[in-house]
Design an enzyme around this catalytic site. Structure first.
Site, PDB file in Angstrom:
ATOM      1  N   CYS A   1     -12.471  -0.409   8.875  1.00 28.05           N
ATOM      2  CA  CYS A   1     -11.709  -0.806   7.686  1.00 28.05           C
ATOM      3  C   CYS A   1     -11.841   0.236   6.582  1.00 28.05           C
ATOM      4  O   CYS A   1     -12.927   0.774   6.358  1.00 28.05           O
ATOM      5  CB  CYS A   1     -12.218  -2.138   7.152  1.00 28.05           C
ATOM      6  SG  CYS A   1     -12.232  -3.456   8.386  1.00 28.05           S
ATOM      7  N   SER A   2     -10.735   0.472   5.866  1.00 31.50           N
ATOM      8  CA  SER A   2     -10.779   1.382   4.728  1.00 31.50           C
ATOM      9  C   SER A   2     -11.526   0.709   3.581  1.00 31.50           C
ATOM     10  O   SER A   2     -11.895  -0.463   3.657  1.00 31.50           O
ATOM     11  CB  SER A   2      -9.373   1.771   4.308  1.00 31.50           C
ATOM     12  OG  SER A   2      -8.618   0.609   4.021  1.00 31.50           O
TER      13      SER A   2
ATOM     14  N   ILE B   1     -12.414  -0.513  -0.435  1.00 32.85           N
ATOM     15  CA  ILE B   1     -11.826  -1.111  -1.638  1.00 32.85           C
ATOM     16  C   ILE B   1     -12.258  -0.231  -2.805  1.00 32.85           C
ATOM     17  O   ILE B   1     -13.452  -0.110  -3.078  1.00 32.85           O
ATOM     18  CB  ILE B   1     -12.329  -2.560  -1.805  1.00 32.85           C
ATOM     19  CG1 ILE B   1     -11.779  -3.437  -0.677  1.00 32.85           C
ATOM     20  CG2 ILE B   1     -11.943  -3.105  -3.175  1.00 32.85           C
ATOM     21  CD1 ILE B   1     -12.467  -4.788  -0.563  1.00 32.85           C
TER      22      ILE B   1
ATOM     23  N   LYS C   1     -10.159   5.714   4.899  1.00 37.62           N
ATOM     24  CA  LYS C   1     -11.434   5.278   5.473  1.00 37.62           C
ATOM     25  C   LYS C   1     -12.640   5.744   4.655  1.00 37.62           C
ATOM     26  O   LYS C   1     -13.559   4.976   4.403  1.00 37.62           O
ATOM     27  CB  LYS C   1     -11.491   5.832   6.913  1.00 37.62           C
ATOM     28  CG  LYS C   1     -12.710   5.562   7.728  1.00 37.62           C
ATOM     29  CD  LYS C   1     -12.795   4.132   8.196  1.00 37.62           C
ATOM     30  CE  LYS C   1     -13.558   3.271   7.257  1.00 37.62           C
ATOM     31  NZ  LYS C   1     -14.982   3.258   7.370  1.00 37.62           N
TER      32      LYS C   1
ATOM     33  N   CYS D   1       0.817  -1.221   0.000  1.00 38.47           N
ATOM     34  CA  CYS D   1       0.000   0.000   0.000  1.00 38.47           C
ATOM     35  C   CYS D   1       0.845   1.264   0.000  1.00 38.47           C
ATOM     36  O   CYS D   1       0.312   2.372  -0.088  1.00 38.47           O
ATOM     37  CB  CYS D   1      -0.946   0.000   1.191  1.00 38.47           C
ATOM     38  SG  CYS D   1      -1.972  -1.472   1.230  1.00 38.47           S
TER      39      CYS D   1
ATOM     40  N   HIS E   1      -9.387   3.862  -0.793  1.00 33.87           N
ATOM     41  CA  HIS E   1      -8.027   3.323  -0.725  1.00 33.87           C
ATOM     42  C   HIS E   1      -7.724   2.414  -1.917  1.00 33.87           C
ATOM     43  O   HIS E   1      -7.603   1.200  -1.777  1.00 33.87           O
ATOM     44  CB  HIS E   1      -7.871   2.570   0.613  1.00 33.87           C
ATOM     45  CG  HIS E   1      -6.490   2.058   0.889  1.00 33.87           C
ATOM     46  ND1 HIS E   1      -5.338   2.629   0.381  1.00 33.87           N
ATOM     47  CD2 HIS E   1      -6.070   1.002   1.634  1.00 33.87           C
ATOM     48  CE1 HIS E   1      -4.279   1.948   0.813  1.00 33.87           C
ATOM     49  NE2 HIS E   1      -4.694   0.954   1.558  1.00 33.87           N
TER      50      HIS E   1
END
Lengths: 386, 68
Positions: A208-209, A211, A330, A85, A334
């Protein structure tokens, strides 16, 4: 080593774009960036592409010349960098070395990822390749579960609470709601953030960030030439990349990221600045606990106090040191290979005073922290008005 | 078989494709009595940090622990 400036920035919105392919996203960001820098493709002397897993996500490799030539950039070195990342943060770092060393003058960096054409289960599997596939990942872990284990240990050692984690999500969603280019423009309450669908205890869906699909681009040049291109160059005050063990079970202490601390110390040293001089930051909130630990590792607060630090409002957009004014990973989204350069673009907007509704009053010096995997790579960049 | 103490743990609800049918399941990093840490799976009762565990088997090179 000569001073370096960022002379232009361009991004696509982040989101799920079923009709767009990887290259069209990268080209859109690159063209916006060229226009923003008042530069032509012929002026670009070297090209870097940050991308985590084009081969697995969309079945395309050899991505750097695939993108650069589509932008009309011909006959120059075109290099892809992969660092999980932190791929495009690392690409930015390598572009900076080339300009700082005087090897090239005008260098473009594009970060891109196209993730949403796969199912969530398959995406988890592709992302897991950034961990240790002979150990932790073979046991059935995901990145969410690795960060869940980090959160669990942080809670055990320092008394960090679920409310603290949730307050990161609430803050970043509130910012993302005002960001026209964010993937998720929806404010959430603390109660919602604490009661989302469980993903890996103690993390739920709101920890969780996202997709996402998206791309971001910047152009670097020597500071002395920056005003040939733009009235608003932004100076690279400090930058460093550091690395650490990839596997969580090989790190002596998982409640801190050694690579973040080392990159931070070096970047502060180069800039001649300390944590107190940083007015705002984009921190790598791939999971809520990651923003909390980064704020400790970069010296924004004391070790172990990252939870109360965010919970008490110190990093709100209206607080003393805003963190993730764009919504962060977030809420902004991402697309992993785009994230590092996207953070640079976000700092640029604030420093140039072009952040619209998200503009903060003290915006001369900002820091970006881009983390790879569970801390195997970190790039810290400090930018300031030139 | 190896034994040790739980350093950290999680229960995974959203699993990667390969393990989707097994979810939810518990994973833990165990500090081994002989030194070093290893990441494995927990069978039977859920465990918490500092709980003692013993290795009961290996599947595909992954250690499976159970509460001691």
């Amino acid at each position: 080593m000569r001073p370096v400036a960022v002379i232009g920035a361009g991004k696509t919105p982040f989101g799920a774009f079923p009709d767009r392919d990887l290259r069209s996203l990268a080209v859109e960001a690159g063209q916006k960036c060229l226009r923003n820098a008042n530069a032509t493709p012929a002026q670009i002397q070297s090209f870097y592409l940050g991308n985590f897993s084009g081969p697995a996500f969309v079945g395309q490799n050899h991505l750097a010349p695939y993108v650069s030539t589509a932008l009309g950039i011909e006959d120059v070195p075109a290099t892809r960098i992969e660092a999980a990342c932190a791929s495009s943060g690392s690409a930015f770092y390598h572009a900076w070395t080339e300009v700082a060393a005087g090897i090239q003058d005008v260098v473009m960096v594009v970060g891109v990822e196209k993730m949403t054409s796969q199912t969530t289960a398959r995406t988890s599997e592709i992302l897991a390749e950034a961990g240790d596939c002979s150990g932790e990942m073979k046991a059935g872990n995901t990145f969410a579960s690795l960060f869940a284990m980090i959160a669990r240990r942080h809670m055990y050692e320092f008394g960090t609470k679920k409310e603290h984690l949730a307050s990161v999500a609430v803050k970043n969603h509130a910012n993302g709601a005002l960001n026209p280019d964010a993937h998720m423009r929806k404010a959430i309450t603390l109660e919602q953030a604490m009661n989302g669908k469980p993903i890996a205890d103690p993390l739920n869906i709101y920890d969780c960030s996202l997709i996402s699909d998206g791309a971001a681009a910047v152009i670097l040049a020597p500071l002395e030439r920056a005003r040939e291109f733009t009235d608003k160059p932004v100076r690279v005050l400090g930058i460093a990349q550091a690395s650490d063990r990839v596997a969580l079970d090989e790190k002596p202490d998982i409640t801190t990221f050694a690579a973040v601390r080392r990159a931070g110390e070096k970047a502060y040293g180069m800039a001649g600045l300390g944590p107190d001089d940083i007015q705002f930051a984009e921190l790598h909130d791939c999971f809520t606990i990651a923003e909390i630990i980064a704020s400790e590792d970069l010296g924004f607060c004391r070790r172990g106090q990252g939870g109360p630090y965010v919970f008490e409002g110190c990093t709100l957009r209206t607080g003393p040191r805003p963190v993730n004014t764009t919504g962060g990973l977030k809420a902004k989204g991402h697309p992993v290979g785009a994230t590092g350069v996207s953070q640079i673009c976000d700092l640029m907007k604030q420093i140039r005073g072009e952040a619209g509704e998200l503009q903060i009053p003290r915006h001369e010096v900002g820091l970006a922290e881009n983390l790879g995997g569970s801390g195997g790579t970190c790039v810290v960049t400090i930018l300031g008005a030139a | 078989m190896r034994s040790g103490a739980v350093y950290t743990e999680t229960v995974i609800y959203s699993a990667p494709e390969t393990f989707a049918k097994e979810a939810p399941y518990q994973s833990a990093i165990v500090t081994l009595d002989g030194g070093g840490r290893v990441t494995g799976r927990i069978l039977g009762d859920r465990v918490s940090i500092d709980d003692r565990v013993v290795e009961v088997e290996q599947r595909n090179g992954v250690p499976y622990f159970t509460k001691a």
